[in-house]
Design a protein around this motif. Sequence first.
Motif, PDB file in Angstrom:
ATOM      1  N   UNK A 265      54.761  85.190  28.727  1.00  0.00           N
ATOM      2  CA  UNK A 265      55.312  84.801  30.035  1.00  0.00           C
ATOM      3  C   UNK A 265      56.642  85.523  30.233  1.00  0.00           C
ATOM      4  N   UNK A 266      56.641  86.681  30.869  1.00  0.00           N
ATOM      5  CA  UNK A 266      57.895  87.426  31.064  1.00  0.00           C
ATOM      6  C   UNK A 266      58.780  86.794  32.137  1.00  0.00           C
ATOM      7  N   UNK A 267      59.169  85.549  31.905  1.00  0.00           N
ATOM      8  CA  UNK A 267      59.994  84.799  32.854  1.00  0.00           C
ATOM      9  C   UNK A 267      61.167  84.184  32.116  1.00  0.00           C
ATOM     10  N   UNK A 268      62.362  84.532  32.536  1.00  0.00           N
ATOM     11  CA  UNK A 268      63.545  83.988  31.890  1.00  0.00           C
ATOM     12  C   UNK A 268      63.687  82.498  32.148  1.00  0.00           C
ATOM     13  N   UNK A 269      63.288  82.040  33.327  1.00  0.00           N
ATOM     14  CA  UNK A 269      63.382  80.620  33.660  1.00  0.00           C
ATOM     15  C   UNK A 269      62.442  79.790  32.785  1.00  0.00           C
ATOM     16  N   UNK A 270      61.225  80.297  32.569  1.00  0.00           N
ATOM     17  CA  UNK A 270      60.283  79.580  31.715  1.00  0.00           C
ATOM     18  C   UNK A 270      60.768  79.553  30.260  1.00  0.00           C
ATOM     19  N   UNK A 271      61.381  80.638  29.813  1.00  0.00           N
ATOM     20  CA  UNK A 271      61.928  80.658  28.453  1.00  0.00           C
ATOM     21  C   UNK A 271      63.058  79.653  28.321  1.00  0.00           C
ATOM     22  N   UNK A 272      63.920  79.579  29.324  1.00  0.00           N
ATOM     23  CA  UNK A 272      65.027  78.620  29.285  1.00  0.00           C
ATOM     24  C   UNK A 272      64.506  77.189  29.239  1.00  0.00           C
ATOM     25  N   UNK A 273      63.477  76.899  30.044  1.00  0.00           N
ATOM     26  CA  UNK A 273      62.913  75.542  30.041  1.00  0.00           C
ATOM     27  C   UNK A 273      62.310  75.202  28.682  1.00  0.00           C
ATOM     28  N   UNK A 274      61.619  76.182  28.065  1.00  0.00           N
ATOM     29  CA  UNK A 274      60.993  75.924  26.770  1.00  0.00           C
ATOM     30  C   UNK A 274      62.038  75.723  25.674  1.00  0.00           C
ATOM     31  N   UNK A 275      63.124  76.479  25.727  1.00  0.00           N
ATOM     32  CA  UNK A 275      64.159  76.364  24.704  1.00  0.00           C
ATOM     33  C   UNK A 275      64.947  75.072  24.856  1.00  0.00           C
ATOM     34  N   UNK A 276      65.225  74.675  26.103  1.00  0.00           N
ATOM     35  CA  UNK A 276      66.021  73.473  26.339  1.00  0.00           C
ATOM     36  C   UNK A 276      65.228  72.206  26.061  1.00  0.00           C
ATOM     37  N   UNK A 277      63.891  72.311  26.059  1.00  0.00           N
ATOM     38  CA  UNK A 277      63.059  71.140  25.831  1.00  0.00           C
ATOM     39  C   UNK A 277      62.989  70.829  24.342  1.00  0.00           C
ATOM     40  N   UNK A 278      63.585  69.719  23.942  1.00  0.00           N
ATOM     41  CA  UNK A 278      63.495  69.218  22.558  1.00  0.00           C
ATOM     42  C   UNK A 278      63.915  70.269  21.530  1.00  0.00           C
ATOM     43  N   UNK A 279      65.025  70.925  21.817  1.00  0.00           N
ATOM     44  CA  UNK A 279      65.582  71.858  20.848  1.00  0.00           C
ATOM     45  C   UNK A 279      64.746  73.098  20.596  1.00  0.00           C
ATOM     46  N   UNK A 280      63.940  73.496  21.564  1.00  0.00           N
ATOM     47  CA  UNK A 280      63.151  74.717  21.417  1.00  0.00           C
ATOM     48  C   UNK A 280      61.831  74.540  20.704  1.00  0.00           C
ATOM     49  N   UNK A 281      61.401  73.297  20.486  1.00  0.00           N
ATOM     50  CA  UNK A 281      60.130  73.091  19.775  1.00  0.00           C
ATOM     51  C   UNK A 281      58.934  73.572  20.588  1.00  0.00           C
ATOM     52  N   UNK A 282      59.095  73.690  21.899  1.00  0.00           N
ATOM     53  CA  UNK A 282      57.986  74.171  22.725  1.00  0.00           C
ATOM     54  C   UNK A 282      57.686  75.647  22.477  1.00  0.00           C
ATOM     55  N   UNK A 283      58.594  76.351  21.813  1.00  0.00           N
ATOM     56  CA  UNK A 283      58.344  77.751  21.498  1.00  0.00           C
ATOM     57  C   UNK A 283      57.493  77.914  20.234  1.00  0.00           C
ATOM     58  N   UNK A 284      57.285  76.849  19.512  1.00  0.00           N
ATOM     59  CA  UNK A 284      56.529  76.925  18.263  1.00  0.00           C
ATOM     60  C   UNK A 284      55.134  77.501  18.502  1.00  0.00           C
ATOM     61  N   UNK A 285      54.801  78.526  17.740  1.00  0.00           N
ATOM     62  CA  UNK A 285      53.482  79.138  17.840  1.00  0.00           C
ATOM     63  C   UNK A 285      53.423  80.364  18.730  1.00  0.00           C
ATOM     64  N   UNK A 286      54.470  80.611  19.528  1.00  0.00           N
ATOM     65  CA  UNK A 286      54.439  81.766  20.427  1.00  0.00           C
ATOM     66  C   UNK A 286      54.600  83.082  19.679  1.00  0.00           C
ATOM     67  N   UNK A 287      55.010  83.034  18.401  1.00  0.00           N
ATOM     68  CA  UNK A 287      55.132  84.271  17.638  1.00  0.00           C
ATOM     69  C   UNK A 287      53.770  84.927  17.418  1.00  0.00           C
ATOM     70  N   UNK A 288      52.677  84.158  17.626  1.00  0.00           N
ATOM     71  CA  UNK A 288      51.343  84.756  17.446  1.00  0.00           C
ATOM     72  C   UNK A 288      51.025  85.751  18.565  1.00  0.00           C
ATOM     73  N   UNK A 289      51.759  85.669  19.678  1.00  0.00           N
ATOM     74  CA  UNK A 289      51.522  86.611  20.779  1.00  0.00           C
ATOM     75  C   UNK A 289      52.235  87.941  20.559  1.00  0.00           C
ATOM     76  N   UNK A 290      53.019  88.047  19.492  1.00  0.00           N
ATOM     77  CA  UNK A 290      53.741  89.285  19.203  1.00  0.00           C
ATOM     78  C   UNK A 290      52.924  90.119  18.223  1.00  0.00           C
ATOM     79  N   UNK A 291      52.628  91.340  18.604  1.00  0.00           N
ATOM     80  CA  UNK A 291      51.842  92.235  17.748  1.00  0.00           C
ATOM     81  C   UNK A 291      52.691  92.651  16.547  1.00  0.00           C
ATOM     82  N   UNK A 292      52.265  92.317  15.317  1.00  0.00           N
ATOM     83  CA  UNK A 292      53.087  92.644  14.143  1.00  0.00           C
ATOM     84  C   UNK A 292      53.245  94.135  13.898  1.00  0.00           C
ATOM     85  N   UNK A 293      52.384  94.960  14.492  1.00  0.00           N
ATOM     86  CA  UNK A 293      52.514  96.419  14.343  1.00  0.00           C
ATOM     87  C   UNK A 293      53.013  97.045  15.637  1.00  0.00           C
ATOM     88  N   UNK A 294      53.638  96.226  16.492  1.00  0.00           N
ATOM     89  CA  UNK A 294      54.147  96.731  17.752  1.00  0.00           C
ATOM     90  C   UNK A 294      55.296  97.710  17.550  1.00  0.00           C
TER      91      UNK A 294
END
Length: 332
Positions: free
Chosen positions: A187-216
């Motif tokens: 989700x290339x949205x700064x507002x959505x990232x801010x909402x996810x980080x501010x929600x419960x100390x950023x726990x909503x970001x858990x698991x999003x690292x799977x969307x990052x290509x490890x050989x990128x």
Amino acid sequence: MKPSVPVRDRHTWSLFEDWCAALDQPALPALSESLAQFLQAHPAAPTTQRRRIAVIDAAHYRHALPPPGRAETVRAALDVARSERLRDLAGLLGGIIARLPESGWPSILFARRDALILTLASTGMPYTQIAALRVCDVAVDPGSDALRVETGTGICTSTMRQLGGAGASPKRVYRRWCEVLGHHERYPSNRMLADAIESEGGTELTGYDRHLDPVGQQPLLTPIDRWGHTPLATTPLTSRAIADIVRMHLDGRAPAHLQPRVRTQPSDTEREPEPAPTVVLDSGYYERGTLARRDAHDLLADVDSALADVETRADKLLENLLGFLEVETSSM
């Protein structure tokens, strides 16, 4: 693979090759950790150790293999004093990382990125090399709480255990920043990232690292402006910026990165009407204005006739010019 080694270097290469065979490790290509352990197992004068590294690296160059002697672990094994300084630095940086904020926007975004910068700086890598790192260059060590850095340019190093002893987990630091990068990929949205980080100390970001290509191939570290925005086009953080970030954290001068206050305009109902300005005119104000307009009228009375005279003279000149051109044309 049997390398062709010059006669003068055969003793050094045979010593290294026999040591690798005893430990059931390949001598060509050799791991940087193996070379570091070899140097520690065979102490000698610094000039002798550097000569051994040069011989082993030369054997790898002749077979177009990455030289193990350029790795940070080998440099640390060669320079005992520098290794001691790096261990002290790792413990100091680990304590700073452990105290970084865990909530709040955009301070937590800066904290996640700066934590990874400090973790990488603890290895002793130059800032230019840290700035050039891509996502594919860093990986989690499967056997310990450490990060491994391997690049196509021969850089090979890993984080020290002193970080964990000071309360900073390199694996957690890396995962938390990868969650931010993965969220941007999804989700290339700064507002959505801010909402996810501010929600419960950023726990909503858990698991999003799977969307990052490890050989990128995209840069690992990016700039962040004071509002928490990252560049639309992926841009790497400069070595100068990384040096400033590390220095400010070490000096205790790192900014808090609080959300800038948004100026709000009061509503129409809240605004009080401004009092009309009071202007006091002297008694001759109107008389002077009337006199000035009368003088202007008298001064400009002849403007129409003057313009008409100019127009008549211009028409006469144009007529003479056309007549002259006709005469010249007929005589040719």
